[in-house]
Design an enzyme around this catalytic site. Structure first.
Site, PDB file in Angstrom:
ATOM      1  N   GLY A  46      -0.519 -20.001 -22.007  1.00 24.87           N
ATOM      2  CA  GLY A  46      -0.410 -20.880 -20.846  1.00 24.87           C
ATOM      3  C   GLY A  46      -1.358 -20.398 -19.771  1.00 24.87           C
ATOM      4  CD  GLN A  51      -2.219 -17.501 -14.622  1.00 29.18           C
ATOM      5  OE1 GLN A  51      -1.887 -18.484 -15.270  1.00 29.18           O
ATOM      6  NE2 GLN A  51      -2.055 -16.274 -15.072  1.00 29.18           N
ATOM      7  CB  CYS A  94       1.536 -12.742 -16.193  1.00 28.47           C
ATOM      8  SG  CYS A  94       0.678 -13.891 -15.088  1.00 28.47           S
ATOM      9  CG  LEU A  95      -3.332 -14.800 -19.605  1.00 24.44           C
ATOM     10  CD1 LEU A  95      -4.099 -16.100 -19.800  1.00 24.44           C
ATOM     11  CD2 LEU A  95      -3.698 -13.789 -20.688  1.00 24.44           C
ATOM     12  CG  HIS A 136       5.010 -17.497 -16.978  1.00 30.88           C
ATOM     13  ND1 HIS A 136       5.231 -16.146 -17.189  1.00 30.88           N
ATOM     14  CD2 HIS A 136       3.711 -17.592 -16.562  1.00 30.88           C
ATOM     15  CE1 HIS A 136       4.131 -15.474 -16.886  1.00 30.88           C
ATOM     16  NE2 HIS A 136       3.178 -16.327 -16.513  1.00 30.88           N
ATOM     17  CD  GLU A 137       1.631 -20.807 -17.484  1.00 31.77           C
ATOM     18  OE1 GLU A 137       1.039 -20.545 -16.424  1.00 31.77           O
ATOM     19  OE2 GLU A 137       1.637 -20.034 -18.454  1.00 31.77           O
ATOM     20  CG  HIS A 140       1.462 -18.678 -12.414  1.00 30.36           C
ATOM     21  ND1 HIS A 140       1.114 -17.485 -11.808  1.00 30.36           N
ATOM     22  CD2 HIS A 140       1.549 -18.399 -13.740  1.00 30.36           C
ATOM     23  CE1 HIS A 140       1.007 -16.543 -12.734  1.00 30.36           C
ATOM     24  NE2 HIS A 140       1.271 -17.062 -13.920  1.00 30.36           N
TER      25      HIS A 140
HETATM   26  O1  GNR Z   1       0.031 -15.801 -22.460  1.00 32.48           O
HETATM   27  C1  GNR Z   1       1.146 -15.791 -21.918  1.00 32.48           C
HETATM   28  N1  GNR Z   1       2.228 -15.461 -22.659  1.00 32.48           N
HETATM   29  C2  GNR Z   1       3.538 -15.642 -22.215  1.00 32.48           C
HETATM   30  C3  GNR Z   1       4.557 -15.033 -22.938  1.00 32.48           C
HETATM   31  C4  GNR Z   1       5.876 -15.184 -22.561  1.00 32.48           C
HETATM   32  C5  GNR Z   1       6.180 -15.951 -21.455  1.00 32.48           C
HETATM   33  C6  GNR Z   1       5.174 -16.542 -20.711  1.00 32.48           C
HETATM   34  C7  GNR Z   1       3.862 -16.397 -21.090  1.00 32.48           C
HETATM   35  S1  GNR Z   1       2.617 -17.173 -20.183  1.00 32.48           S
HETATM   36  C8  GNR Z   1       1.273 -16.094 -20.481  1.00 32.48           C
HETATM   37  C9  GNR Z   1      -0.019 -16.648 -19.869  1.00 32.48           C
HETATM   38  C10 GNR Z   1       0.107 -16.699 -18.376  1.00 32.48           C
HETATM   39  O2  GNR Z   1       0.023 -15.751 -17.650  1.00 32.48           O
HETATM   40  N2  GNR Z   1       0.334 -17.866 -17.861  1.00 32.48           N
HETATM   41  O3  GNR Z   1       0.492 -17.996 -16.517  1.00 32.48           O
HETATM   42 NI    NI Z   2       1.228 -16.067 -15.811  1.00 34.99          NI
END
Ligand code: GNR
Ligand code: NI
Length: 174
Positions: A46, A51, A94-95, A136-137, A140
């Site tokens: 995601g 980001q 999270c990236l 999660h997204e 953000h």
């Molecule tokens: O790549 C991602 N893996 C992930 C694993 C578990 C829960 C959420 C994520 S999102 C993350 C990429 C990211 O930082 N998206 O904002």
């Molecule tokens: Ni993230």
């Protein structure tokens, strides 16, 4: 198509609240493709626009399994309209916080309303990894990171570590 640099913790940009997308046009679709390319390159499942430094309410995901066909999805101005009472725990990463993982509890399934890449209204019910990833997204978009859902002790440790790393990187570039 372009791979864009990722914004990392503790950059205050990640704490901004993103603004609604006003029109879904070719320029926006091109940006969505850049986001997807950046996400696949990372690699991640995601990515939210903030980001890569764009404070717009849009995100991309692909939660297909490795052996499956790729399934890129674009969500513009997404809103969670329903949360299940049932919760599940996933190990999240999270990236923008590379190589740090922690368990987060969230609703197991959600209903999301959003615009697709054609600007059409859509409603999607998601569960499993897709539900976790979308939450999660969408966090953000409001400047919320998954570390905000863990203990303050752990959160403060992660922020401290990434603040130190950022200072080291800045010093090396001098
Ligand atoms: O790549 C991602 N893996 C992930 C694993 C578990 C829960 C959420 C994520 S999102 C993350 C990429 C990211 O930082 N998206 O904002
Ligand atoms: Ni993230």
């Amino acid at each position: 198509m372009t791979i864009k640099p990722l914004i990392l913790l503790p950059d205050p940009v990640l704490r901004q609240r993103s603004k609604p997308v006003e029109r879904v046009d070719d320029a926006l679709r091109g940006f969505a493709d850049d986001m997807l390319e950046t996400m696949y390159d990372a690699p991640g499942i995601g990515l939210a626009a903030i980001q890569v430094g764009e404070p717009l309410r849009m995100l991309v995901i692909d939660v297909s399994k490795e052996e499956e066909e790729k399934k890129p999805q674009v969500f513009i101005n997404p809103r969670i309209v329903k949360n299940s009472d049932e919760r599940s725990v996933y190990e999240e990463g999270c990236l923008s916080i590379p190589d740090y993982y922690a368990e987060v509890e969230r609703p197991s399934s959600i209903t999301v309303e959003y615009l697709d890449r054609d600007g059409s209204e859509q409603t999607l019910q998601a569960d499993g990894l897709a539900a976790t990833c979308l939450q999660h997204e969408i966090d953000h978009l409001d400047g919320v990171l998954f570390i905000d859902h863990i203990s303050k002790l752990k959160r403060d440790m992660v922020i401290k570590k990434f603040t130190k790393l950022a200072k080291q990187r800045a010093a090396v570039r001098l």
